[in-house]
Design a protein around this motif. Structure first.
Motif, PDB file in Angstrom:
ATOM      1  N   ARG A  67       0.822  -1.214   0.000  1.00  0.00           N
ATOM      2  CA  ARG A  67       0.000   0.000   0.000  1.00  0.00           C
ATOM      3  C   ARG A  67       0.857   1.265   0.000  1.00  0.00           C
ATOM      4  O   ARG A  67       0.392   2.337  -0.381  1.00  0.00           O
ATOM      5  CB  ARG A  67      -0.968  -0.002   1.178  1.00  0.00           C
ATOM      6  N   LEU A  71       1.096   6.007  -1.515  1.00  0.00           N
ATOM      7  CA  LEU A  71       1.199   7.172  -0.633  1.00  0.00           C
ATOM      8  C   LEU A  71       1.446   8.468  -1.405  1.00  0.00           C
ATOM      9  O   LEU A  71       0.762   9.472  -1.169  1.00  0.00           O
ATOM     10  CB  LEU A  71       2.310   6.963   0.392  1.00  0.00           C
ATOM     11  N   GLN A 137      -9.094   7.344  -1.409  1.00  0.00           N
ATOM     12  CA  GLN A 137      -7.751   6.789  -1.320  1.00  0.00           C
ATOM     13  C   GLN A 137      -7.315   6.582   0.131  1.00  0.00           C
ATOM     14  O   GLN A 137      -6.712   5.561   0.463  1.00  0.00           O
ATOM     15  CB  GLN A 137      -6.753   7.705  -2.035  1.00  0.00           C
ATOM     16  N   TYR A 141      -6.472   3.051   1.730  1.00  0.00           N
ATOM     17  CA  TYR A 141      -5.140   2.892   2.304  1.00  0.00           C
ATOM     18  C   TYR A 141      -5.252   2.371   3.733  1.00  0.00           C
ATOM     19  O   TYR A 141      -4.535   1.445   4.122  1.00  0.00           O
ATOM     20  CB  TYR A 141      -4.382   4.226   2.277  1.00  0.00           C
ATOM     21  N   SER A 144      -5.961  -1.142   3.861  1.00  0.00           N
ATOM     22  CA  SER A 144      -4.926  -1.917   3.165  1.00  0.00           C
ATOM     23  C   SER A 144      -5.481  -2.656   1.948  1.00  0.00           C
ATOM     24  O   SER A 144      -5.064  -3.767   1.636  1.00  0.00           O
ATOM     25  CB  SER A 144      -4.256  -2.908   4.125  1.00  0.00           C
ATOM     26  N   LEU A 149      -7.086   0.299  -4.376  1.00  0.00           N
ATOM     27  CA  LEU A 149      -6.228   1.478  -4.504  1.00  0.00           C
ATOM     28  C   LEU A 149      -5.640   1.553  -5.912  1.00  0.00           C
ATOM     29  O   LEU A 149      -5.618   2.610  -6.536  1.00  0.00           O
ATOM     30  CB  LEU A 149      -5.084   1.422  -3.484  1.00  0.00           C
TER      31      LEU A 149
END
Length: 189
Positions: A67, A71, A137, A141, A144, A149
């Motif tokens: 994940r 970011l 998002q 996130y 997980s 995503l």
């Protein structure tokens, strides 16, 4: 092509984990860059895409989690939302600052009530799409959910292209409509 590193990352993560997925995404980004350089197609976008995919892969390696690949891309809707809100607070809607020039609107668009209102509403719309993307998002996130995503990441490119195209089309229509309504005397204020 822009989503290729993400798709490869997802596929490789499913079989070999984040380390092999990061390597596979980086190799894919370099191959896409090479192909675009050779074809001389969208070179600046290809360079930025390769750098972003490589940076995303590095973050995934650093965090040790798949994940982590997502970011950095979360920063884009956060920045877009902030830029839109700040531009509205300054009474300089971001959509007007960008689109008015592209569609051939008047330099003094801020003094034209119809154009200023249109650009303010467009900026609010862009801020809403950006904040919805960011919220989705962040939720994915936190859960997980790497597959979703990745899917969201791949589909945000075409969604933003559509939002941009629609915004420019409507801006051009608004500018043209104002010119037509005002006749030869210029836009109404």
């Amino acid at each position: 092509m822009t989503g290729a590193p993400t798709v490869v990352f997802l596929a490789a993560d499913g079989t070999g984990g984040p380390r092999s997925a990061s390597v596979a995404a980086t190799v894919t980004a370099v191959l896409v860059l090479g192909w675009r350089l050779r074809a001389r197609r969208h070179v600046p976008h290809a360079v930025l895409g390769a750098l972003l995919a490589t940076a995303c892969a590095a973050v995934a390696l650093w965090t040790g989690q798949a994940r982590g690949f997502f970011l950095l891309p979360m920063a884009f809707p956060a920045a877009a939302t902030a830029a839109c809100l700040l531009s509205l607070a300054a009474d300089r809607p971001l959509a007007g600052l960008v689109a008015n020039r592209v569609v051939g609107g008047p330099p003094e668009w801020r003094s034209h009530r119809v154009l200023h209102r249109f650009y303010a509403v467009s900026t609010v719309g862009i801020a809403l799409v950006s904040s919805a993307s960011l919220a989705a998002q962040v939720a994915l996130y936190r859960w997980s959910d790497v597959a979703w995503l990745g899917l969201l990441h791949v589909f945000m490119g075409p969604l933003w292209a559509a939002v941009t195209a629609l915004s420019l089309l409507l801006a051009r229509r608004t500018v043209t409509g104002e010119r037509d309504a005002a006749g030869a005397g210029g836009l109404t204020r």
